[in-house]
Write a protein that holds these residues in place. Structure first.
Motif, PDB file in Angstrom:
ATOM      1  N   HIS A  75      -0.130  -7.757   3.900  1.00  0.00           N
ATOM      2  CA  HIS A  75       0.172  -7.021   2.665  1.00  0.00           C
ATOM      3  C   HIS A  75       1.600  -6.474   2.648  1.00  0.00           C
ATOM      4  CE1 HIS A  75      -2.151  -5.015  -0.794  1.00  0.00           C
ATOM      5  NE2 HIS A  75      -2.252  -6.318  -0.907  1.00  0.00           N
ATOM      6  N   ASP A 119       0.815  -1.212   0.000  1.00  0.00           N
ATOM      7  CA  ASP A 119       0.000   0.000   0.000  1.00  0.00           C
ATOM      8  C   ASP A 119       0.853   1.269   0.000  1.00  0.00           C
ATOM      9  OD1 ASP A 119      -2.325  -1.591   0.173  1.00  0.00           O
ATOM     10  OD2 ASP A 119      -2.073  -1.742   2.342  1.00  0.00           O
ATOM     11  N   LYS A 157       1.924   2.605  -5.426  1.00  0.00           N
ATOM     12  CA  LYS A 157       0.731   3.364  -5.828  1.00  0.00           C
ATOM     13  C   LYS A 157       0.775   3.662  -7.321  1.00  0.00           C
ATOM     14  CE  LYS A 157      -1.248   4.223  -1.796  1.00  0.00           C
ATOM     15  NZ  LYS A 157      -2.296   3.412  -1.337  1.00  0.00           N
TER      16      LYS A 157
END
Length: 170
Positions: free
Chosen positions: A91, A57, A62
């Motif tokens: 994650h 994340d 991104k």
């Protein structure tokens, strides 16, 4: 030979076969290699700015189109052409795989380079292990301080894949 002697001989042979099988499995496994190889500083192994423990994340990921590759143990994603990332349930990045010609891990060592070049850069404290359907052994280095390994998969002396992993990844 009497009946008891035959039974004893069979039992001894079975224990011998089973024991050798477990020994061979242990010897050829990644875990055995991890604990029986001297430490190597792998801090230079941060291909393309990705590093183990980073969250998928985070900013580095991104805007990148990631294709889920569906794997039973971990979540695998095609991040960029030639870069596959695996993450755990939190994650967090636990594996980086470079598998296209020219993908560099550090100091000019890339997929397609001679394996001997990687061994010069990372040094002589490495392990060798077999892998199914691979004629050349996998060469790996261990960094216990960073809880990571780097493995060089090769064919005919040329690197075909580079894997940077947390030590527990199989």
């Amino acid at each position: 030979m009497n009946y008891k002697t035959k039974i004893l001989l069979i039992v001894v042979l079975l224990f011998d076969i089973i024991g050798l099988g477990w020994f061979a499995h242990l010897y050829l496994s990644r875990e055995y290699s991890f604990w029986h190889t001297k430490n190597t500083d792998l801090s230079i192994a941060k291909p393309y700015g990705y590093y183990l423990g980073e969250s998928l994340d985070d900013v580095a990921f991104k805007g990148k189109p990631m294709t889920n590759l569906n794997n039973a143990k971990y979540d695998y994603f095609q991040v960029d052409q030639g870069i596959v990332a695996a993450s755990n349930k939190e994650h967090k990045l636990i594996r980086i795989v470079l598998n296209s010609d020219g993908m560099e891990v550090a100091k000019g060592i890339k997929v397609g380079s001679p394996l001997s070049d990687a061994m010069e850069v990372f040094g002589g404290s490495y392990y060798k292990r077999g892998e199914e359907q691979m004629s050349d052994p996998v060469i790996g280095y261990v960094d216990r301080k960073k809880d990571m390994t780097i493995e060089f998969w090769s064919k005919n002396g040329l690197i075909t894949e580079i894997r940077i992993d947390r030590s527990f990844v199989q």
